[in-house]
Write an enzyme that holds these catalytic residues in place. Structure first.
Site, short mmCIF file in Angstrom:
data_model
loop_
_atom_site.label_atom_id
_atom_site.label_comp_id
_atom_site.label_asym_id
_atom_site.label_seq_id
_atom_site.Cartn_x
_atom_site.Cartn_y
_atom_site.Cartn_z
N SER A 10 0.74 -1.07 -0.13
CA SER A 10 0.23 -0.54 -0.14
C SER A 10 1.03 1.05 -0.13
O SER A 10 2.16 1.62 0.89
CB SER A 10 -1.03 -0.28 0.91
OG SER A 10 -1.67 0.41 1.56
N GLU A 19 0.87 3.58 1.78
CA GLU A 19 0.11 4.00 2.95
C GLU A 19 1.50 4.07 3.46
O GLU A 19 1.78 3.89 4.95
CB GLU A 19 -1.09 3.06 3.77
CG GLU A 19 -1.98 4.48 3.11
CD GLU A 19 -2.22 5.49 4.40
OE1 GLU A 19 -1.80 5.41 4.77
OE2 GLU A 19 -3.30 5.88 3.36
N TYR A 60 -1.70 0.38 10.26
CA TYR A 60 -2.19 -0.34 9.07
C TYR A 60 -0.70 0.28 7.92
O TYR A 60 -0.20 -0.83 8.04
CB TYR A 60 -3.37 0.44 8.19
CG TYR A 60 -3.05 -0.03 7.43
CD1 TYR A 60 -4.34 -1.11 6.87
CD2 TYR A 60 -2.42 0.94 5.58
CE1 TYR A 60 -4.86 -1.84 5.62
CE2 TYR A 60 -3.28 0.47 4.84
CZ TYR A 60 -3.79 -0.96 4.68
OH TYR A 60 -4.09 -1.22 3.21
#
Length: 330
Positions: free
Chosen positions: A127, A129, A151
């Site tokens: 990801s 992120e 996360y």
């Protein structure tokens, strides 16, 4: 007939990937957590040809049983607790599923493959992120990872574990570092779908306002249906590798609001939108924009749906859905 096993089959990516693989003649298996999964009927309705098997990313033995049943040539690990805001509230569970779950899946594939570690090709859903407090603009495969949420930290663990299994055991294990990708199948807790649903409801007279957090955060948004093709292309390469999958363009939440409200003829949305500190992240990721050059050059992949068309697609879907739920005719 090639065979594939998809974890996270109930999410938007799992559904789009299932449709893609079925169209290519695959026998597709999906991993479902729990016999009474609330999204089971959704999967059966959208992709009825997918074969389902129960399992849990936190339970290695269940993953081995799923692999024995599916006997896949390709495994796509899309399963995760994927809502960033939730990860601060449940950091331990997020770490177990989104982080350690990757290790469990890699180990299950390794054990299942036995003496031929490259026999089962593995895709890990990494990801954007992971970049968090970005150290380079745009972000590339080589950009330093600096996650800013539980996360993101869990995704970094899974990403590096995938690289480690590739280098340690010779597994054909690739990671797609996917930037934000949306669709009408996106969960309503995510900001793009929250906006498209609210705009539809405001247009239909079912809702008066929309409350959001940081309106200045910028993201690289693409269409999930495009991005699953990049996943498939990665597993068709002779050598496994890591790829950024993105559009290379960035938009703010304000741009998202402009586009969404513009779809229903509202030019000034300021009277409909309020900000609330409760929706602010403890540690914000301010700017994400990916460089998809490697995916374009090696995989031959290009995004087809641009930002404006994506937002229009989502708003139109939610206008139909909300009108139907309210018993209204558009």
């Amino acid at each position: 007939m090639p065979r594939a096993l998809i974890t996270g089959i109930t999410g938007q990516d799992g559904l789009y990937l299932s449709e893609l693989l079925l169209s290519k003649g695959y026998e597709v298996w999906g991993l479902i957590r729990g016999q009474n999964n609330p999204k089971l009927d959704l999967v059966r309705r959208i992709v009825p040809d997918v074969r389902l098997v129960t399992g849990d990313l936190t339970d290695l033995s269940s993953l081995l049983r799923a692999l024995a049943a599916a006997r896949p040539d390709e495994v796509y690990n899309l399963g995760a607790i994927s809502y960033v805001a939730y990860s601060w509230e449940n950091a331990t569970l997020t770490s177990e599923v989104t982080g350690k779950g990757v290790l469990n899946m890699l180990e299950a594939v390794r054990l299942h493959a036995g003496d031929n570690p490259g026999a089962v090709r593995f895709y890990q859903a990494s990801s954007s992120e992971m970049f968090g407090k970005v150290q380079e603009v745009p972000q590339r495969e080589s950009t330093l990872l600096w996650p800013r949420s539980p996360y993101g930290v869990a995704k970094v663990f899974g990403h590096y574990m995938t690289i480690n299994y590739r280098e340690s055991y010779g597994m054909h294990a690739s990671s797609g570092i996917l930037f934000n990708h949306e669709s009408p199948r996106r969960g309503p807790e995510f900001v793009t779908r929250k906006v498209s649903q609210a705009v539809a409801r405001i247009k239909l007279g079912l809702q008066d306002s929309l409350t959001l957090g940081n309106l200045d955060a910028r993201r690289d948004w693409g269409f999930a249906g495009d991005y699953v093709e990049a996943m498939w292309r990665m597993l068709q390469q002779p050598e496994a590798d890591d790829y950024v999958v993105a559009t290379g363009a960035t938009h703010s939440i304000r741009d998202l609001l402009d586009a969404a409200f513009g779809c229903v003829g509202v030019e000034d949305w300021s009277g409909y939108v309020t900000q609330d500190p409760r929706f602010m992240r403890p540690a914000e990721v301010d700017l994400l924009i990916g460089d998809p050059s490697k995916a374009r050059e090696v995989l031959g992949w290009e995004p087809r749906v641009d930002f404006a068309r994506l937002v229009a697609m989502m708003v139109e879907n939610d206008l139909d859905e909300q009108a139907e739920q309210a018993g209204m005719r558009r």
